[in-house]
Write a protein that holds these residues in place. Structure first.
Motif, PDB file in Angstrom:
ATOM      1  N   LEU A 136       0.831  -1.201   0.000  1.00 36.40           N
ATOM      2  CA  LEU A 136       0.000   0.000   0.000  1.00 36.40           C
ATOM      3  C   LEU A 136       0.871   1.260   0.000  1.00 36.40           C
ATOM      4  O   LEU A 136       0.564   2.243  -0.684  1.00 36.40           O
ATOM      5  CB  LEU A 136      -0.937  -0.002   1.197  1.00 36.40           C
ATOM      6  CG  LEU A 136      -2.021  -1.089   1.182  1.00 36.40           C
ATOM      7  CD1 LEU A 136      -2.833  -1.059   2.468  1.00 36.40           C
ATOM      8  CD2 LEU A 136      -2.948  -0.923  -0.021  1.00 36.40           C
ATOM      9  N   ALA A 137       1.971   1.226   0.739  1.00 32.50           N
ATOM     10  CA  ALA A 137       2.882   2.371   0.742  1.00 32.50           C
ATOM     11  C   ALA A 137       3.493   2.587  -0.636  1.00 32.50           C
ATOM     12  O   ALA A 137       3.819   3.725  -1.009  1.00 32.50           O
ATOM     13  CB  ALA A 137       3.982   2.170   1.777  1.00 32.50           C
ATOM     14  N   ALA A 138       3.640   1.487  -1.417  1.00 30.04           N
ATOM     15  CA  ALA A 138       4.203   1.590  -2.762  1.00 30.04           C
ATOM     16  C   ALA A 138       3.172   1.980  -3.806  1.00 30.04           C
ATOM     17  O   ALA A 138       3.521   2.149  -4.976  1.00 30.04           O
ATOM     18  CB  ALA A 138       4.847   0.265  -3.151  1.00 30.04           C
ATOM     19  N   GLY A 139       1.909   2.125  -3.391  1.00 29.58           N
ATOM     20  CA  GLY A 139       0.896   2.617  -4.316  1.00 29.58           C
ATOM     21  C   GLY A 139      -0.147   1.622  -4.766  1.00 29.58           C
ATOM     22  O   GLY A 139      -0.984   1.947  -5.629  1.00 29.58           O
ATOM     23  N   ALA A 165       5.013  -7.921  -5.085  1.00 32.05           N
ATOM     24  CA  ALA A 165       5.735  -7.537  -6.302  1.00 32.05           C
ATOM     25  C   ALA A 165       4.801  -7.033  -7.398  1.00 32.05           C
ATOM     26  O   ALA A 165       5.065  -7.241  -8.586  1.00 32.05           O
ATOM     27  CB  ALA A 165       6.563  -8.716  -6.818  1.00 32.05           C
ATOM     28  N   SER A 166       3.717  -6.404  -7.006  1.00 30.42           N
ATOM     29  CA  SER A 166       2.741  -5.823  -7.958  1.00 30.42           C
ATOM     30  C   SER A 166       2.170  -6.869  -8.912  1.00 30.42           C
ATOM     31  O   SER A 166       1.741  -6.533 -10.015  1.00 30.42           O
ATOM     32  CB  SER A 166       3.384  -4.682  -8.761  1.00 30.42           C
ATOM     33  OG  SER A 166       3.851  -3.659  -7.903  1.00 30.42           O
ATOM     34  N   ALA A 167       2.178  -8.138  -8.493  1.00 26.96           N
ATOM     35  CA  ALA A 167       1.618  -9.209  -9.332  1.00 26.96           C
ATOM     36  C   ALA A 167       0.114  -9.252  -9.126  1.00 26.96           C
ATOM     37  O   ALA A 167      -0.376  -9.815  -8.147  1.00 26.96           O
ATOM     38  CB  ALA A 167       2.258 -10.543  -8.974  1.00 26.96           C
ATOM     39  N   ASP A 168      -0.629  -8.647 -10.058  1.00 25.56           N
ATOM     40  CA  ASP A 168      -2.069  -8.499  -9.907  1.00 25.56           C
ATOM     41  C   ASP A 168      -2.796  -9.834  -9.843  1.00 25.56           C
ATOM     42  O   ASP A 168      -3.868  -9.934  -9.246  1.00 25.56           O
ATOM     43  CB  ASP A 168      -2.630  -7.662 -11.063  1.00 25.56           C
ATOM     44  CG  ASP A 168      -3.285  -6.383 -10.577  1.00 25.56           C
ATOM     45  OD1 ASP A 168      -3.044  -6.016  -9.405  1.00 25.56           O
ATOM     46  OD2 ASP A 168      -4.035  -5.759 -11.344  1.00 25.56           O
ATOM     47  N   GLU A 169      -2.249 -10.884 -10.468  1.00 27.32           N
ATOM     48  CA  GLU A 169      -2.931 -12.161 -10.490  1.00 27.32           C
ATOM     49  C   GLU A 169      -2.561 -13.039  -9.292  1.00 27.32           C
ATOM     50  O   GLU A 169      -3.079 -14.142  -9.161  1.00 27.32           O
ATOM     51  CB  GLU A 169      -2.656 -12.899 -11.801  1.00 27.32           C
ATOM     52  CG  GLU A 169      -3.223 -12.149 -13.004  1.00 27.32           C
ATOM     53  CD  GLU A 169      -3.315 -12.996 -14.263  1.00 27.32           C
ATOM     54  OE1 GLU A 169      -2.740 -14.107 -14.295  1.00 27.32           O
ATOM     55  OE2 GLU A 169      -3.960 -12.550 -15.225  1.00 27.32           O
TER      56      GLU A 169
END
Length: 310
Positions: free
Chosen positions: A206-209, A235-239
């Protein structure tokens, strides 16, 4: 050129089923707060890296002040196929274990290190030689972790889950994207009732956006936070699904099923073709819930432990 790029190249040659990129290696190893270069043992033949073993112990606590002074980890090791059969893997691992023992670590796990594990454990089907080597060095299987996937193409919110959602809502349960104020309760629930590493993962993403709409929280009729589910935390892996948790006293109510499907519905709405995660017990209540929701096991990892006297 330093060992980093050559090590990544050697890793890809040695473990093609689990390749790594330079940026992942940098993030998970070199920038880890617990990284000590002395714990990364690298074998070089000429200008070619032919093997490595990584040992790590806590220099900063996972939570509170506990440095787990008896605990160490081997998150990964590998040997180039062209260099196998000469005892190199044993030498690298023995050196790494001796280094940990020299720092008082009498219990060593492969490879369930948090926060920056590469894989939950060892895939015995993919790496049978590595299993035999670790067992010969005194490692024994502690438990198994299952990685699961579910296709989302054509996904529809199940009627049974929709009915349970409506029944819970009629009793006063609320399901929603968390507000900023909800995050305090969410982090407290994740860190105290589940795993400090989950609270860390949620806080850092959340801190990373990472947008709040990747999370669904549930509150019971009294207003208490009862559980949550989410995706896109790692790691921003949406899936990648999870972390996901329901308070002990709310389990068996169908709340977990509803939260799981609410997030899967959001994932599909964002165009996800699948949902996956790395770590659950196949026969655990969570494992059964995932199977009922259409997840299937894709890999099984052994978490192994070696214990030695001081």
């Amino acid at each position: 050129m330093g060992d980093g790029p050559r090590l990544v190249e050697a890793w890809r040659r040695s473990a093609p089923a689990d390749p790594i990129t330079p940026d992942r290696f940098r993030s998970l190893v070199l920038l880890d707060a617990n990284f000590d270069p002395e714990g990364l043992r690298v074998a070089v033949d000429g200008d070619r890296v032919v093997g490595a073993a990584y040992a790590v112990r806590r220099l900063t606590p996972m939570s509170g002040t506990d440095l787990e002074p008896e605990q160490g980890w081997i998150p990964f090791f590998f040997v180039d196929p062209a260099a196998r059969g000469r005892g190199l893997g044993r030498r690298l691992l023995t050196d790494a274990l001796d280094w940990l023992h020299g720092h008082g670590r009498t219990r060593v796990d492969f490879s369930s290190y948090t926060p920056n594990y590469i894989l939950p454990g060892l895939d015995a089907g993919t790496y049978p030689e590595a299993v035999r080597l670790l067992e010969s060095l005194g490692f024994r299987t502690l438990y198994e972790a299952a990685a699961m996937d579910r296709a989302l193409v054509g996904y529809r919110f199940p009627c049974t889950a929709a009915r349970r959602r409506d029944e819970l809502a009629a009793r006063g349960h609320r399901f929603a994207t968390p507000s900023d104020d909800d995050l305090v309760d969410l982090l407290a629930l994740a860190g105290s009732r589940f795993n400090p590493d989950w609270a860390r993962a949620i806080r850092e993403c959340l801190a990373a956006g990472t947008p709040l709409d990747r999370i669904v929280v549930a509150r019971d009729p009294s207003g208490r936070l009862a559980g949550w589910a989410m995706h896109g935390a790692y790691a921003s892996a949406d899936e990648r699904f999870g972390p996901f948790g329901v308070r002990e006293d709310m389990r068996g109510t169908g709340l977990g099923t509803v939260l799981l499907h609410l997030v899967l519905e959001r994932m599909r709405a964002r165009g996800a073709h699948s949902a996956w995660f790395l770590w659950t017990g196949e026969r655990s209540p969570a494992g059964r819930l995932y199977r009922a929701a259409g997840f299937t096991t894709t890999r099984v990892f052994r978490v192994l432990r070696r214990e030695a006297a001081r």
